[in-house]
Design an enzyme around this catalytic site. Structure first.
Site: not given
Ligand SMILES: *Cc1c(COP(=O)(O)O)cnc(C)c1O
Length: 406
Positions: A127, A204, A229-230, A378
């Site tokens: 990410f 992560d 939040y996911k 997705r």
């Molecule tokens: C959604 C996501 C993030 C989001 O990070 P934020 O700090 O909440 O914006 C980070 N890493 C991965 C792998 C994600 O899927």
């Protein structure tokens, strides 16, 4: 042909032990919500909890709320999350900040704890925030980033990690489930390889928490971060979480030394002294209001059980693959996700040139997937809130729109 698929969707819904959970979500006018991997839907009980919190705790208890319990929420909610979704014994998880900020805190703590090692291993398809944060830390600390070139259709393999780590590696950082392809990494095996080289591991969990069973303690994970939040339905910008293995507490020191991570926050004394245990991961005043939904969400996940969630998730993504093969492959749509169940996370990515132009008509039809460059849609059906017929309806609209595209 499509009638057989619809019959299958109906049968799968009838046999779904988690089907009753769908009624617990705030109703939506969407025909098919397929983006549970980006933003989970809210629970009805979340709306009630927030209202109660504002009137009763915030409005009623006022400043006394902090000593009534708010101050402990980062740790008590962290422990509950650890038990329900992370396979983490108490005392190792906190809820705080955002994933990005916690990534910085943990990765900095890790590389500073291995000062004679100069490399961090990560992959090109992680990410963006993960890659950017590590680029910043490398610049601050004069470290070298060793990039594993991952196949964006699959993800990081143990052999690639074995070839990339050596006695100069301080840390490896990967995603448990790849945000693009949905590849489910072999965490225990990659940890074994990294540890054999003397490196620390940071995972992560954003795309796996609440969707895939996680066993942080058992897998020997050193550090982990993720968002709520996911698949955890915490709401836009809900706080993240960090895990720091018990044996490393005290040794690893995160760099944002705020008063909430101090041994005695309310003494307001001179000089920083880290709190014992996971509390030292905290920095400033915790986002209490934004943690309210997590109480309802963790209760729901505990009741459903992560194993049952995973079982339904695999059936949902199986069904997405079948619909894609039957309806979309003839239109030139490719599946760019792992088909093998043990390497498949909670979403399936479909690709065809021009998919970007379909996003707006899809949304206009009430079908809400997620778009990721280049040309990837997705499909992320969250198991607790999504039915098989909802998936059927969504992909039927996609088939019709894609069929009309030149
Ligand atoms: C959604 C996501 C993030 C989001 O990070 P934020 O700090 O909440 O914006 C980070 N890493 C991965 C792998 C994600 O899927």
């Amino acid at each position: 042909m499509s009638d057989a698929l619809l019959a299958r969707a109906t049968d799968l819904d009838a046999a779904d032990p988690l089907a009753p959970f769908r009624a617990r979500f705030v109703p939506t006018s969407a025909v098919s919500y397929l983006d549970g991997n980006s933003l989970g839907r809210p629970l009805r009980s979340t709306a009630e909890l927030i209202d109660d919190f504002v009137r009763g705790q915030w409005g009623g208890r006022l400043i006394r709320g902090w000593t009534d319990g708010w101050l402990d929420w980062p740790l008590t909610l962290g422990d509950r999350l650890g038990a329900v979704a992370l396979g983490a014994a108490a005392g190792q998880t906190v809820v705080a900040d955002s994933t990005t900020v916690l990534l910085y805190k943990l990765a900095r703590a890790a590389v500073d704890a291995r000062p004679d090692r100069r490399k961090v291993v990560l992959d090109t398809d992680n990410f963006p925030t993960d890659r950017y944060v590590l680029e910043g830390i490398a610049a601050e600390r004069g470290l070298t980033l060793v990039w594993i070139e991952t196949d964006p259709v699959t993800g990081v393999h143990p052999e690639q990690v074995a070839a990339a780590v050596d006695s100069d590696t301080a840390l490896v950082l990967f995603s448990h489930v790849a945000y693009r392809s949905g590849w489910l990494a072999d965490v225990p095996e990659i940890n074994r390889i990294a540890h054999a080289a003397g490196a620390l591991t940071l995972w992560d969990l954003c795309h796996s928490v609440g969707s895939v069973p996680i066993r942080l303690d058992e897998w020997g994970v050193d550090l982990a971060v993720g968002c709520s939040y996911k698949y955890l339905n915490g709401g836009p910008g809900a706080p993240a979480f960090a895990y720091l293995r018990r044996e490393l507490q005290g040794e690893l020191r995160q760099p944002i030394q705020g008063w909430m991570g101090h041994r005695a926050a309310f003494e307001m004394g001179p000089g920083y002294e880290a709190a014992p245990g996971a509390r030292a991961l905290l920095s400033g005043t915790p986002p209490i209001l934004a943690m309210v939904p997590m109480h309802a969400n963790l209760d729901m996940l505990a009741e459903a059980g992560i194993e049952a969630v995973r079982a339904k998730s695999l059936l949902l993504t199986d069904f997405v693959l079948d619909l894609a093969d039957e309806w979309l492959a003839p239109l030139g749509v490719e599946v760019v996700s792992p088909r093998e169940p043990r390497r498949r996370g909670g979403h399936v990515t479909l690709r065809r040139a021009g998919f970007e132009q379909l996003l707006e008509p899809l949304w206009d039809s009430g079908v809400i997937p997620d778009y990721r460059r280049p040309d990837g849609l997705r499909i992320g059906p969250a198991p607790l809130s999504t039915s098989f017929t909802e998936v059927y309806r969504g992909l039927a609209v996609l088939r019709d729109l894609a069929g009309k595209q030149p």
